[in-house]
Design a protein around this motif. Sequence first.
Motif, PDB file in Angstrom:
ATOM      1  N   ALA A 205       0.829  -1.201   0.000  1.00  0.00           N
ATOM      2  CA  ALA A 205       0.000   0.000   0.000  1.00  0.00           C
ATOM      3  C   ALA A 205       0.866   1.253   0.000  1.00  0.00           C
ATOM      4  N   ALA A 206       0.490   2.219  -0.824  1.00  0.00           N
ATOM      5  CA  ALA A 206       1.237   3.468  -0.897  1.00  0.00           C
ATOM      6  C   ALA A 206       1.218   4.189   0.453  1.00  0.00           C
ATOM      7  N   TYR A 207       2.403   4.662   0.864  1.00  0.00           N
ATOM      8  CA  TYR A 207       2.550   5.506   2.056  1.00  0.00           C
ATOM      9  C   TYR A 207       2.092   4.796   3.329  1.00  0.00           C
ATOM     10  N   LYS A 208       2.243   3.477   3.332  1.00  0.00           N
ATOM     11  CA  LYS A 208       1.905   2.661   4.500  1.00  0.00           C
ATOM     12  C   LYS A 208       2.809   3.029   5.675  1.00  0.00           C
ATOM     13  N   LEU A 209       2.405   2.648   6.859  1.00  0.00           N
ATOM     14  CA  LEU A 209       3.268   2.833   8.021  1.00  0.00           C
ATOM     15  C   LEU A 209       4.535   1.998   7.846  1.00  0.00           C
ATOM     16  N   PRO A 210       5.689   2.511   8.217  1.00  0.00           N
ATOM     17  CA  PRO A 210       6.920   1.738   8.108  1.00  0.00           C
ATOM     18  C   PRO A 210       6.813   0.407   8.856  1.00  0.00           C
ATOM     19  N   GLY A 211       7.194  -0.645   8.188  1.00  0.00           N
ATOM     20  CA  GLY A 211       7.121  -1.977   8.776  1.00  0.00           C
ATOM     21  C   GLY A 211       5.879  -2.745   8.432  1.00  0.00           C
ATOM     22  N   ARG A 212       4.896  -2.072   7.805  1.00  0.00           N
ATOM     23  CA  ARG A 212       3.666  -2.770   7.446  1.00  0.00           C
ATOM     24  C   ARG A 212       3.915  -3.837   6.388  1.00  0.00           C
ATOM     25  N   VAL A 213       3.339  -5.006   6.604  1.00  0.00           N
ATOM     26  CA  VAL A 213       3.371  -6.105   5.635  1.00  0.00           C
ATOM     27  C   VAL A 213       1.935  -6.542   5.394  1.00  0.00           C
ATOM     28  N   GLY A 214       1.549  -6.685   4.146  1.00  0.00           N
ATOM     29  CA  GLY A 214       0.200  -7.116   3.800  1.00  0.00           C
ATOM     30  C   GLY A 214       0.118  -8.603   3.542  1.00  0.00           C
ATOM     31  N   ASP A 215      -0.851  -8.989   2.724  1.00  0.00           N
ATOM     32  CA  ASP A 215      -1.107 -10.410   2.488  1.00  0.00           C
ATOM     33  C   ASP A 215      -0.192 -11.026   1.443  1.00  0.00           C
ATOM     34  N   SER A 216       0.420 -10.213   0.575  1.00  0.00           N
ATOM     35  CA  SER A 216       1.106 -10.749  -0.605  1.00  0.00           C
ATOM     36  C   SER A 216       2.198 -11.776  -0.299  1.00  0.00           C
ATOM     37  N   PRO A 217       2.975 -11.640   0.792  1.00  0.00           N
ATOM     38  CA  PRO A 217       3.976 -12.662   1.063  1.00  0.00           C
ATOM     39  C   PRO A 217       3.485 -13.777   1.989  1.00  0.00           C
ATOM     40  N   ILE A 218       2.206 -13.743   2.335  1.00  0.00           N
ATOM     41  CA  ILE A 218       1.674 -14.693   3.312  1.00  0.00           C
ATOM     42  C   ILE A 218       1.010 -15.865   2.586  1.00  0.00           C
ATOM     43  N   ILE A 219       1.614 -17.058   2.705  1.00  0.00           N
ATOM     44  CA  ILE A 219       1.041 -18.250   2.088  1.00  0.00           C
ATOM     45  C   ILE A 219      -0.321 -18.527   2.735  1.00  0.00           C
ATOM     46  N   GLY A 220      -1.341 -18.664   1.885  1.00  0.00           N
ATOM     47  CA  GLY A 220      -2.697 -18.878   2.368  1.00  0.00           C
ATOM     48  C   GLY A 220      -3.536 -17.622   2.322  1.00  0.00           C
ATOM     49  N   ALA A 221      -2.908 -16.471   2.480  1.00  0.00           N
ATOM     50  CA  ALA A 221      -3.638 -15.199   2.428  1.00  0.00           C
ATOM     51  C   ALA A 221      -3.566 -14.599   1.035  1.00  0.00           C
ATOM     52  N   GLY A 222      -2.335 -14.272   0.568  1.00  0.00           N
ATOM     53  CA  GLY A 222      -2.174 -13.664  -0.746  1.00  0.00           C
ATOM     54  C   GLY A 222      -1.997 -14.652  -1.873  1.00  0.00           C
ATOM     55  N   LEU A 223      -1.660 -15.909  -1.537  1.00  0.00           N
ATOM     56  CA  LEU A 223      -1.430 -16.953  -2.541  1.00  0.00           C
ATOM     57  C   LEU A 223      -1.571 -18.314  -1.898  1.00  0.00           C
ATOM     58  N   TYR A 224      -2.172 -19.233  -2.638  1.00  0.00           N
ATOM     59  CA  TYR A 224      -2.186 -20.621  -2.186  1.00  0.00           C
ATOM     60  C   TYR A 224      -2.354 -21.538  -3.388  1.00  0.00           C
ATOM     61  N   VAL A 225      -1.599 -22.631  -3.392  1.00  0.00           N
ATOM     62  CA  VAL A 225      -1.657 -23.614  -4.480  1.00  0.00           C
ATOM     63  C   VAL A 225      -1.736 -25.009  -3.880  1.00  0.00           C
ATOM     64  N   ASP A 226      -2.717 -25.771  -4.329  1.00  0.00           N
ATOM     65  CA  ASP A 226      -2.837 -27.192  -3.993  1.00  0.00           C
ATOM     66  C   ASP A 226      -2.946 -27.942  -5.311  1.00  0.00           C
ATOM     67  N   ASN A 227      -1.941 -28.725  -5.639  1.00  0.00           N
ATOM     68  CA  ASN A 227      -1.870 -29.345  -6.956  1.00  0.00           C
ATOM     69  C   ASN A 227      -2.960 -30.378  -7.207  1.00  0.00           C
ATOM     70  N   GLU A 228      -3.655 -30.801  -6.166  1.00  0.00           N
ATOM     71  CA  GLU A 228      -4.783 -31.705  -6.352  1.00  0.00           C
ATOM     72  C   GLU A 228      -6.049 -30.956  -6.769  1.00  0.00           C
TER      73      GLU A 228
END
Length: 326
Positions: A205-228
């Motif tokens: 997010a633009a101009y976020k508080l320093p240290g803020r992390v969103g969902d994009s690097p969080i497995i299950g939140a920003g991305l999830y893959v189950d090959n089945e």
Amino acid sequence: MTATRRSFLRFSFLSGIFATLTASSQSVLAAQKTNKPIVISTWEHGLAANKIAWQVLNNSGRALDAVEQGVRVPEADPNVRTVGYGGYPDSEGNVTLDACIMDENMNCGSVAYLQGIKHPISVARKVMEETPHVMLVGQGAQDFALQQGFDIQDLLTPQAKKDWQDWRASGQGKKQINIENHDTIGMLALDSQGNLSGACTTSGAAYKLPGRVGDSPIIGAGLYVDNEVGGATATGMGELMMKTVGCHLVVELMRQGASPQEACKKAVERIATRLDNFAEFQVGFIALNKAGEYGAYCIQPGFNYAVQDSNGTRLNDGKNLLGEVL
């Protein structure tokens, strides 16, 4: 051996052959119906990303390589203001990047609050392949990237710096997030071997508080893959995906029989029902299943996603909740 015994054995033998032939026929039929290879990604900047991913897929390459190479395109494009180089900084003027990647074997890697590295998605893959960990953050992530041969560079472009200075001068310091400033790129691919992988990368997010992390690097939140089953990735206000583990939810809904389109819609509705003011936020999902079927859904109008397969390339508008409730 009695006649009854011989008849039973003959019946069992023939039944076994029939079952084998039926299973084989169903397998061939399923293979014929599968739309593969295929790559989908969020937003219009996904078109250029898909083009590179498709070069990998169309040469019988692995989905994992396709999604990494694909999202590197917007990471390096200074005109894509919400990903990588040229992305909007935080409120202190620092560009901080988040990314994750996941393959068909549930291997995954992630980096968060990474500074000075143009391609966080490639660092995330190194985390997956070269360490026993899933996520590295901050200085530790940067140190690891340097050990792996990545170079440090200034990611704050002159235009991004000017926008940040204008924002500070405007006195809007308390407005940290809105519905326009967090257009993550997420990508999902199904390769010719029938395997799925996904990637997600953002400057947050633009101009976020320093240290803020969103969902994009969080497995299950920003991305999830189950090959089945399939995969899902998200864009929009990351905090909402984190609170609902949204992409895992989409995949589990597909496991229960929902189509990618239905699963994305149900996940958005799950978020919206918990917010009295849901119309003030944007959340969007895209999903791809093992048959190569795809779908997308969001809260706000204006979300689009790119698709490329043997039928060509196209940019589709995602269906939205506000369009249905208003």
